[in-house]
Design an enzyme around this catalytic site. Structure first.
Site, PDB file in Angstrom:
ATOM      1  N   ARG A  48     -58.109  -8.080  13.413  1.00 56.23           N
ATOM      2  CA  ARG A  48     -57.129  -7.733  12.386  1.00 56.23           C
ATOM      3  C   ARG A  48     -55.960  -6.933  12.941  1.00 56.23           C
ATOM      4  O   ARG A  48     -54.892  -6.902  12.353  1.00 56.23           O
ATOM      5  CB  ARG A  48     -57.791  -6.910  11.266  1.00 56.23           C
ATOM      6  CG  ARG A  48     -58.976  -7.610  10.628  1.00 56.23           C
ATOM      7  CD  ARG A  48     -59.599  -6.788   9.510  1.00 56.23           C
ATOM      8  NE  ARG A  48     -60.111  -5.499   9.956  1.00 56.23           N
ATOM      9  CZ  ARG A  48     -61.264  -5.328  10.600  1.00 56.23           C
ATOM     10  NH1 ARG A  48     -62.010  -6.381  10.912  1.00 56.23           N
ATOM     11  NH2 ARG A  48     -61.671  -4.113  10.944  1.00 56.23           N
ATOM     12  N   GLU A  53     -52.952 -25.527  39.065  1.00 60.26           N
ATOM     13  CA  GLU A  53     -52.201 -26.208  40.117  1.00 60.26           C
ATOM     14  C   GLU A  53     -51.333 -27.327  39.549  1.00 60.26           C
ATOM     15  O   GLU A  53     -50.195 -27.538  39.995  1.00 60.26           O
ATOM     16  CB  GLU A  53     -53.163 -26.788  41.164  1.00 60.26           C
ATOM     17  CG  GLU A  53     -54.045 -25.749  41.827  1.00 60.26           C
ATOM     18  CD  GLU A  53     -55.405 -25.609  41.157  1.00 60.26           C
ATOM     19  OE1 GLU A  53     -56.401 -25.530  41.877  1.00 60.26           O
ATOM     20  OE2 GLU A  53     -55.464 -25.588  39.908  1.00 60.26           O
TER      21      GLU A  53
END
Length: 360
Positions: A222, A59
């Site tokens: 990876r 918000e």
């Protein structure tokens, strides 16, 4: 200007909140995933999401976005806008000030909320504070989807344990590994890349000792950009050799065992008494204490079965490859649950959700 912005909520704006919320995957745990948009006269004029644990909430970022876009008009715009957020705005001081107070201060007249927040410091208090300030609140809007997005957070808060995801690959005829337990790939490259993406999104990845000895996995990322998960291995008698990848100090690692509690750089040894009794529950409790909100259990078969037999799992992700071996170690089996199947390269991805553990 007349206040004509108290309008019927539209699903498309909450859907945008969901899209924004999921951008925080892997960065906000143990906080929830939250997105927010500000709508003025049928147009999104600001949006934001919770980007990182300890930093500004959704918000705040959405309101700041309005202020940055409309520096001379934001007060008028906000006072005639609707703010959407997929989780109840907080009402307490934590690492950041209460979002409910911010909404009140900017005189936003209408708040549309997806899920209530079960966290005790919020749970209904955010809505109450907004209503006491004269703000209209629409609750439980697209609530099922909102709950699903924050299933990890809700599980941690309501069940005091992590959200457990089972993950494995099996052949078209239901085999998990060769009979001699040697390494043999079942799924294709696309499945491997997706698996590494998943690792960036969850807090931890868990394997058993036998898998660690047979495969010497790194359990890192990876094939995808993102942060490495915490590695977890169950090694009752501390049989992993010192040169194992899991003990290479390259990333945080937890070793559950029956011998000692100790620290060695990034490796944490946690002793569990009565190791052979209620082991999955003890692991779940320890991980809850450590603020680990979600865990992918990647094997092996004995470790997966350990959690399956106790019903201690929430979701399963199973790659089914096209090959048929005709023999080998049978894959784990799951009964019941809600199921969906997707194509991933030449493999099929079966997703199963444990309806016995579904949030209620």
């Amino acid at each position: 200007m007349k206040d004509n912005t108290i309008e019927v909520p539209e699903i498309k704006y909450m859907q945008r909140c969901f899209e924004l919320a999921e951008l925080g995957m892997g960065s906000v745990s143990p906080n929830p995933l939250v997105g927010s948009v500000v709508v003025y006269q049928g147009k999104i004029v600001g949006e934001g999401y919770h980007r990182k644990y300890g930093q500004a909430h959704a918000e705040v970022n959405a309101i700041n976005d309005v202020m940055n876009r409309y520096p001379d008009q934001y007060k008028e715009i906000l006072s005639h806008s609707t703010i959407y957020v997929n989780l109840e705005p907080c009402s307490h001081f934590g690492k950041t000030p209460p979002c409910a107070d911010l909404i009140i201060r900017h005189k936003i007249p209408h708040v549309v909320i997806g899920s209530p927040d079960p966290f005790d410091s919020v749970n209904g208090k955010g809505v109450l504070k907004l209503r006491e300030a004269g703000i209209r609140v629409t609750e439980n809007f697209c609530v099922e989807e909102a709950n699903f997005i924050n299933r990890r957070f809700f599980t941690r808060i309501t069940k005091q344990r992590p959200y457990f995801i089972l993950k494995w690959a099996e052949t078209a005829d239901g085999f998990f590994a060769p009979s001699d337990r040697s390494q043999k790939w079942i799924s294709g490259r696309e499945a491997k890349v997706l698996s590494h993406k998943w690792r960036t999104e969850e807090d931890a990845v868990l394997v058993g000792k036998n898998t660690a000895l047979a495969d010497d996995p790194q359990l890192n990322v990876r094939e995808w950009n993102g942060r490495n998960p915490v590695r977890i291995v169950i090694d009752k008698n501390l049989e992993l050799p010192a040169n194992s990848h899991l003990l290479d100090q390259s990333q945080p690692t937890i070793v559950f065992n029956a011998k000692k509690t100790d620290y060695d750089s990034q490796t944490k040894y946690l002793e569990i008494e009565n190791f052979d009794h209620y082991l999955p529950q003890m692991i779940a409790y320890q991980l809850y204490i450590l603020d680990i909100q979600s865990v992918i259990i990647e094997g092996g078969a004995a470790t997966l079965d350990l959690f399956i037999k106790e019903g201690l799992w929430d979701e399963a992700r199973i790659f089914v490859g096209p090959s048929r071996w005709h023999e080998g170690l049978p894959a784990p089996t799951l009964k019941g649950g809600t199921r969906k199947t997707y194509s991933v390269g030449e493999d099929q991805l079966m997703m199963i959700w444990n309806t016995d553990q579904a949030l209620r």
